[in-house]
Design a protein around this motif. Structure first.
Motif, PDB file in Angstrom:
ATOM      1  N   LEU A 125       0.841  -1.189   0.000  1.00  0.00           N
ATOM      2  CA  LEU A 125       0.000   0.000   0.000  1.00  0.00           C
ATOM      3  C   LEU A 125       0.880   1.245   0.000  1.00  0.00           C
ATOM      4  N   GLY A 126       0.538   2.184  -0.861  1.00  0.00           N
ATOM      5  CA  GLY A 126       1.378   3.360  -1.049  1.00  0.00           C
ATOM      6  C   GLY A 126       1.365   4.348   0.097  1.00  0.00           C
ATOM      7  N   ASP A 127       0.415   4.204   1.031  1.00  0.00           N
ATOM      8  CA  ASP A 127       0.361   5.089   2.197  1.00  0.00           C
ATOM      9  C   ASP A 127       1.446   4.770   3.219  1.00  0.00           C
ATOM     10  N   VAL A 128       2.070   3.598   3.067  1.00  0.00           N
ATOM     11  CA  VAL A 128       2.990   3.102   4.085  1.00  0.00           C
ATOM     12  C   VAL A 128       4.400   3.011   3.510  1.00  0.00           C
ATOM     13  N   LEU A 129       5.378   3.564   4.224  1.00  0.00           N
ATOM     14  CA  LEU A 129       6.772   3.525   3.792  1.00  0.00           C
ATOM     15  C   LEU A 129       7.590   2.650   4.732  1.00  0.00           C
ATOM     16  N   VAL A 130       8.466   1.846   4.156  1.00  0.00           N
ATOM     17  CA  VAL A 130       9.373   0.990   4.929  1.00  0.00           C
ATOM     18  C   VAL A 130      10.787   1.286   4.427  1.00  0.00           C
ATOM     19  N   PRO A 131      11.423   2.345   4.933  1.00  0.00           N
ATOM     20  CA  PRO A 131      12.689   2.814   4.357  1.00  0.00           C
ATOM     21  C   PRO A 131      13.823   1.798   4.409  1.00  0.00           C
ATOM     22  N   GLU A 132      13.799   0.886   5.379  1.00  0.00           N
ATOM     23  CA  GLU A 132      14.890  -0.092   5.478  1.00  0.00           C
ATOM     24  C   GLU A 132      14.761  -1.210   4.445  1.00  0.00           C
ATOM     25  N   ASN A 133      13.603  -1.316   3.791  1.00  0.00           N
ATOM     26  CA  ASN A 133      13.387  -2.305   2.720  1.00  0.00           C
ATOM     27  C   ASN A 133      13.625  -3.750   3.173  1.00  0.00           C
ATOM     28  N   ASN A 134      13.316  -4.039   4.433  1.00  0.00           N
ATOM     29  CA  ASN A 134      13.617  -5.379   4.954  1.00  0.00           C
ATOM     30  C   ASN A 134      12.378  -6.185   5.334  1.00  0.00           C
ATOM     31  N   MET A 135      11.216  -5.595   5.266  1.00  0.00           N
ATOM     32  CA  MET A 135      10.005  -6.263   5.754  1.00  0.00           C
ATOM     33  C   MET A 135       9.559  -7.384   4.810  1.00  0.00           C
ATOM     34  N   LEU A 136       9.583  -7.124   3.519  1.00  0.00           N
ATOM     35  CA  LEU A 136       9.099  -8.116   2.565  1.00  0.00           C
ATOM     36  C   LEU A 136       9.981  -9.359   2.540  1.00  0.00           C
ATOM     37  N   SER A 137      11.275  -9.175   2.692  1.00  0.00           N
ATOM     38  CA  SER A 137      12.164 -10.337   2.706  1.00  0.00           C
ATOM     39  C   SER A 137      11.895 -11.215   3.920  1.00  0.00           C
ATOM     40  N   ARG A 138      11.594 -10.608   5.056  1.00  0.00           N
ATOM     41  CA  ARG A 138      11.247 -11.384   6.255  1.00  0.00           C
ATOM     42  C   ARG A 138       9.925 -12.117   6.038  1.00  0.00           C
ATOM     43  N   MET A 139       8.956 -11.469   5.397  1.00  0.00           N
ATOM     44  CA  MET A 139       7.684 -12.121   5.100  1.00  0.00           C
ATOM     45  C   MET A 139       7.893 -13.311   4.166  1.00  0.00           C
ATOM     46  N   LYS A 140       8.814 -13.157   3.201  1.00  0.00           N
ATOM     47  CA  LYS A 140       9.107 -14.261   2.280  1.00  0.00           C
ATOM     48  C   LYS A 140       9.726 -15.435   3.033  1.00  0.00           C
ATOM     49  N   GLU A 141      10.574 -15.161   4.010  1.00  0.00           N
ATOM     50  CA  GLU A 141      11.159 -16.230   4.817  1.00  0.00           C
ATOM     51  C   GLU A 141      10.078 -17.020   5.552  1.00  0.00           C
ATOM     52  N   ILE A 142       9.104 -16.295   6.107  1.00  0.00           N
ATOM     53  CA  ILE A 142       8.012 -16.960   6.830  1.00  0.00           C
ATOM     54  C   ILE A 142       7.176 -17.793   5.872  1.00  0.00           C
ATOM     55  N   SER A 143       6.879 -17.244   4.712  1.00  0.00           N
ATOM     56  CA  SER A 143       6.110 -17.986   3.715  1.00  0.00           C
ATOM     57  C   SER A 143       6.837 -19.248   3.294  1.00  0.00           C
ATOM     58  N   ASP A 144       8.124 -19.135   3.011  1.00  0.00           N
ATOM     59  CA  ASP A 144       8.908 -20.299   2.587  1.00  0.00           C
ATOM     60  C   ASP A 144       8.944 -21.378   3.678  1.00  0.00           C
ATOM     61  N   ALA A 145       8.941 -20.937   4.929  1.00  0.00           N
ATOM     62  CA  ALA A 145       8.983 -21.896   6.041  1.00  0.00           C
ATOM     63  C   ALA A 145       7.646 -22.604   6.252  1.00  0.00           C
ATOM     64  N   HIS A 146       6.581 -22.105   5.607  1.00  0.00           N
ATOM     65  CA  HIS A 146       5.249 -22.680   5.778  1.00  0.00           C
ATOM     66  C   HIS A 146       4.617 -22.996   4.415  1.00  0.00           C
ATOM     67  N   ALA A 147       5.403 -23.630   3.566  1.00  0.00           N
ATOM     68  CA  ALA A 147       4.918 -24.182   2.296  1.00  0.00           C
ATOM     69  C   ALA A 147       4.282 -23.136   1.385  1.00  0.00           C
ATOM     70  N   GLY A 148       4.839 -21.915   1.400  1.00  0.00           N
ATOM     71  CA  GLY A 148       4.343 -20.880   0.501  1.00  0.00           C
ATOM     72  C   GLY A 148       3.062 -20.210   0.943  1.00  0.00           C
ATOM     73  N   ALA A 149       2.746 -20.271   2.235  1.00  0.00           N
ATOM     74  CA  ALA A 149       1.510 -19.661   2.743  1.00  0.00           C
ATOM     75  C   ALA A 149       1.551 -18.143   2.599  1.00  0.00           C
ATOM     76  N   SER A 150       0.369 -17.544   2.561  1.00  0.00           N
ATOM     77  CA  SER A 150       0.262 -16.083   2.541  1.00  0.00           C
ATOM     78  C   SER A 150       0.721 -15.509   3.884  1.00  0.00           C
ATOM     79  N   VAL A 151       1.307 -14.324   3.823  1.00  0.00           N
ATOM     80  CA  VAL A 151       1.811 -13.650   5.031  1.00  0.00           C
ATOM     81  C   VAL A 151       1.403 -12.185   4.956  1.00  0.00           C
ATOM     82  N   ILE A 152       0.896 -11.646   6.050  1.00  0.00           N
ATOM     83  CA  ILE A 152       0.582 -10.222   6.135  1.00  0.00           C
ATOM     84  C   ILE A 152       1.385  -9.604   7.276  1.00  0.00           C
TER      85      ILE A 152
END
Length: 268
Positions: A125-152
């Motif tokens: 969402l464009g209203d939210v900024l994550v300047p460190e650019n590290n949140m999505l990679s952590r979400m991908k790690e969680i998804s990969d650890a749970h058979a590709g499940a969705s992560v919010i």
């Protein structure tokens, strides 16, 4: 994998400024807000950022288009830092689809279905900024650890604020991870199952696009992404990354936009 950024909204909270200038183009310290989000999407490992745009917001597309004449003029004047910034923004890997009717966030996401090609995808969402650019990679790690499940991503808020947000129910399975059992949109304080509110970063299974295809209008007469996620929970597992207030910044109101500018300027 694609990173989708819905950007077709009217920006009514910022009128009259957004009558001529899209809210996404409002400056946050040294660049438009949407550039932070595009950079985050590309830093996540996504091979392309797809902006779901309005046809009236061509200035967004102009910002991410090459401007060789301007770059050359700046270099002739030895303003190389500005030339580099213009050149960098114009070469980011961005494409566009269009939302021609304002039918809600779920509808906006569905407008990009031909881009995702049956693969998982990020929504930022464009209203939210994550300047460190590290949140999505952590979400991908969680998804990969749970058979590709969705992560919010979810953010703890004070109990008196839960009625302003979507809230998750579920159980903690780690220091910063929950398994989600349901989503509750803007519950009364006494009915909220937790104080963990949806933050505006999603890693979603391809099934979400299929569910959005047949989605009916929900709250506000719009097609809600939350409704599709509720339906997804009947079929697939979903997890939540619990973030800290300093991990991301909201720019959705004038007050929070000013606070974000001050906070990020102080970090420089």
């Amino acid at each position: 994998m694609k990173a989708l950024i819905p950007a077709a909204g009217l920006g009514t909270r910022f009128l009259p400024a957004t009558k001529a200038l899209p809210k996404e183009m409002l400056l946050v310290v040294d660049r438009p807000a949407i550039q932070y989000v595009v950079e985050e999407g590309l830093a996540s490992g996504a091979d392309e950022v797809v902006i779901i745009n309005s046809r009236d917001k061509k200035v967004i597309e102009e910002h991410f288009s090459p401007a060789p004449a301007l770059v050359e003029t700046l270099r002739q004047k030895e303003k190389h830092a500005f030339a580099d910034a213009v050149e960098y923004a114009g070469n980011l890997n961005v494409s566009y689809v269009y939302q021609d009717e304002a039918l809600g966030l779920g509808h906006a996401v569905r407008c990009a279905h031909e881009k995702t090609l049956g693969e998982p995808f990020f929504v930022l969402l464009g209203d939210v900024l994550v300047p460190e650019n590290n949140m999505l990679s952590r979400m991908k790690e969680i998804s990969d650890a749970h058979a590709g499940a969705s992560v919010i991503a979810v953010l703890p808020v004070a109990e008196e604020e839960v009625s302003r947000f979507g809230v998750i129910d579920g159980v903690a399975i780690g220091e910063d991870v929950w398994k989600v059992s349901r989503l509750v949109e803007k519950p009364a304080r006494e009915d909220a199952p937790s104080n963990l509110t949806v933050f505006g970063r999603y890693l979603l299974s391809p099934r979400v696009m299929e569910l959005l295809e047949g989605a009916k209008p929900g709250a506000g007469g719009e097609i809600q992404l939350t409704d599709a996620l509720d339906a997804l929970l009947q079929e697939e597992e979903m997890y939540a990354l619990v973030i800290k207030p300093t991990d991301g910044f909201d720019t959705g109101t004038i007050e929070s936009w000013l606070e974000t500018n001050n906070a990020l300027y102080a970090r420089r």
